[in-house]
Design a protein around this motif. Sequence first.
Motif: not given
Lengths: 116, 117
Positions: A36, A41-44, A90, A104, A106-107, B9, B33, B35, B37, B43, B88, B90, B106-111
Amino acid sequence: AQSVTQPDIHITVSEGASLELRCNYSYGATPYLFWYVQSPGQGLQLLLKYFSGDTLVQGIKGFEAEFKRSQSSFNLRKPSVHWSDAAEYFCAVGLTYTGTASKLTFGTGTRLQVTL
Amino acid sequence: DVKVTQSSRYLVKRTGEKVFLECVQDMDHENMFWYRQDPGLGLRLIYFSYDVKMKEKGDIPEGYSVSREKKERFSLILESASTNQTSMYLCASSPAPRTSGSGETQYFGPGTRLLVL
């Protein structure tokens, strides 16, 4: 328990140079592996994934990764880096938890800086 | 395209406040999920849910709870926020595994960046 190691915390490359980000995993069975990318400032965002089959996987934005079982590695590569590739990357290993969900691990991430 | 949205945000709260973080996905995914960060730690999974009203602890559930009353919505609750929960957060969603051995994307939101003062 599964684990993922990204040995490089921070990497700097020049624009146009090649890139390789390292990822090693520890997992007892056939792994499901992901890369990923996270822009500031963004998501993955998913770059690519390996589930089975061909060990060389192509992803978005010109990235590829190669699964090497003998080395427990899943390194990410790009032949020519662009300034917009500056981000955090990641690696993750997936496993199925009691058959109901895929978790998942993550590293810790590698931050890529691109110099012009 | 899968869309995962998070209610805020940026969020600033005081120590001891009850904090709600909301996540909504529009792809009818069974799994969701939460998480957190942190720099140098990557994460870490707090909680996940594999169905409505069903939840499982992740790796760091202490100090958190979750709620999933509808399939598309998964809430993270900090019962009494503390400064060490500044982070943060997520949210992610994924389909249920197709087989016992499959690993789903997995599909992530912006956090949500939470600051607890």
